[in-house]
Design an enzyme around this catalytic site. Sequence first.
Site, PDB file in Angstrom:
ATOM      1  N   TYR A  92      -1.144 -12.242  -0.658  1.00  0.00           N
ATOM      2  CA  TYR A  92      -2.026 -13.296  -1.165  1.00  0.00           C
ATOM      3  C   TYR A  92      -1.270 -14.225  -2.115  1.00  0.00           C
ATOM      4  O   TYR A  92      -1.871 -14.938  -2.895  1.00  0.00           O
ATOM      5  CB  TYR A  92      -3.233 -12.679  -1.879  1.00  0.00           C
ATOM      6  CG  TYR A  92      -4.207 -12.015  -0.926  1.00  0.00           C
ATOM      7  CD1 TYR A  92      -3.821 -10.903  -0.182  1.00  0.00           C
ATOM      8  CD2 TYR A  92      -5.499 -12.493  -0.752  1.00  0.00           C
ATOM      9  CE1 TYR A  92      -4.695 -10.294   0.695  1.00  0.00           C
ATOM     10  CE2 TYR A  92      -6.378 -11.888   0.125  1.00  0.00           C
ATOM     11  CZ  TYR A  92      -5.966 -10.786   0.849  1.00  0.00           C
ATOM     12  OH  TYR A  92      -6.835 -10.183   1.723  1.00  0.00           O
ATOM     13  N   LYS A 150       3.263   1.112   3.259  1.00  0.00           N
ATOM     14  CA  LYS A 150       3.915   1.140   4.565  1.00  0.00           C
ATOM     15  C   LYS A 150       5.418   1.174   4.292  1.00  0.00           C
ATOM     16  O   LYS A 150       6.199   0.334   4.757  1.00  0.00           O
ATOM     17  CB  LYS A 150       3.479  -0.096   5.388  1.00  0.00           C
ATOM     18  CG  LYS A 150       3.922  -0.091   6.829  1.00  0.00           C
ATOM     19  CD  LYS A 150       3.264   0.971   7.683  1.00  0.00           C
ATOM     20  CE  LYS A 150       3.760   0.914   9.120  1.00  0.00           C
ATOM     21  NZ  LYS A 150       3.366   2.103   9.915  1.00  0.00           N
ATOM     22  N   ASP A 180      -1.570   2.679   8.135  1.00  0.00           N
ATOM     23  CA  ASP A 180      -2.169   2.922   9.459  1.00  0.00           C
ATOM     24  C   ASP A 180      -2.850   4.289   9.487  1.00  0.00           C
ATOM     25  O   ASP A 180      -3.968   4.439   9.995  1.00  0.00           O
ATOM     26  CB  ASP A 180      -1.136   2.775  10.586  1.00  0.00           C
ATOM     27  CG  ASP A 180       0.217   3.369  10.250  1.00  0.00           C
ATOM     28  OD1 ASP A 180       0.463   3.688   9.071  1.00  0.00           O
ATOM     29  OD2 ASP A 180       1.044   3.535  11.173  1.00  0.00           O
ATOM     30  N   ASP A 186     -13.086  -2.873   3.051  1.00  0.00           N
ATOM     31  CA  ASP A 186     -14.107  -3.297   4.023  1.00  0.00           C
ATOM     32  C   ASP A 186     -14.406  -2.138   4.971  1.00  0.00           C
ATOM     33  O   ASP A 186     -15.563  -1.885   5.320  1.00  0.00           O
ATOM     34  CB  ASP A 186     -13.604  -4.487   4.861  1.00  0.00           C
ATOM     35  CG  ASP A 186     -14.077  -5.828   4.314  1.00  0.00           C
ATOM     36  OD1 ASP A 186     -14.150  -5.963   3.084  1.00  0.00           O
ATOM     37  OD2 ASP A 186     -14.364  -6.736   5.122  1.00  0.00           O
TER      38      ASP A 186
END
Length: 338
Positions: free
Chosen positions: A131, A177, A210, A238
């Site tokens: 962002y 990750k 993941d 979310d």
Amino acid sequence: MTKTYTIAALKGDGIGPEVTEATVKVLEAVEKKSDFKLNILYGEAGAHCIPQHGTNLPAETVELIKKTHACLKGPMTTPEEPGAPVSVAVTLRRMFNLYANVRPSRTFPNVESLKPNIDLIVVRENTEGLYSGAESLLAPGVGVALRIITREASLKVADFAFKLAMKRKKHLTYIHKGNILRITDGIFKDAVKEAQKKYPEVEVDDLHIDAATMQLIKQPEKYDVMVTTNLFGDILSDEAAQVTGSLGLAAGANIGETYGMFEPVHGSAPKYTGMDRVNPIATIMAGAMMLDWLGEKAAAQKIEDAVIAVLKEGKVRTHDLGGTAKGSEITAAIVAKI
Ligand code: NAD
């Protein structure tokens, strides 16, 4: 002496005005039952401001926010064309260094959830990562976005998450990750391990992003506090909201050293504008988080208890919860319980 809290209320776009107005009604109901006063100042922000002001965050709104103790922010539409103003939420998070985005997800009575007994909080780094807004076109058809990860911001959010874990089940999971993003997520992982030294009582584990999205479906009840970088946290929270029932129930807090901004996790859902159809509970629970952060724990609890009582009764249910009630009907039911 009665305390007065000055609150900036930004109604936003799409369904923003209706969920923000619903929350103000609930806050005013709880104010009547408490010994504090709320001085609510309304500011304009969102895509609807662009034609008149050339920006989605007019300077007078920023000045208004600076005069307040906290901000209740409705969702806002962010235009997606290159060159359009950056999201208001992203701008305010950076401007006021609201470095921790706290997004609780838990099972509610009478709300269909993928698994029972979920009660977790995603803590998302809120000021950098993908962002950063540093995105450019290298050549036609070739773009690059900078994923900025710093030790300083990672340490801050990790420390925040450990403090939260200490108040809860003393279990923290950090998500990254690191097998692919070795430098950036290497910095994030090292920062979590450094912050961990101050909290030896907290059990710590980690997951690749993941695997984390899969684990949230498979055994979400296993997790308590999850801390991660900006985009991973947006996606995970979310997902967690839907796993526990609906985006219409998920609230979020953006916390800095001295200021807090409180908003629903969901966006402006433009297709439902003005229909009185969506669930206001996410924003109402953001209002409860705001009172809790201001130190008005009993008032925050009153709102939470009223929401849970209405859900438990199951008589007034909005469409996202499988019912047919209007948003205003669920607000009225919550106000009546308070
Ligand atoms: P969205 O969250 O607005 O809507 C996705 C879907 O979720 C909706 O179509 C609806 O089915 C459901 N939903 C959302 N809120 C609900 C509620 N209160 N009750 C019941 N169901 C609800 O996401 P989107 O469609 O990706 O984004 C729409 C706009 O919102 C975009 O412009 C986006 O940039 C913006 N957005 C803003 C914020 C913010 O202001 N913090 C956050 C996310 C998205």
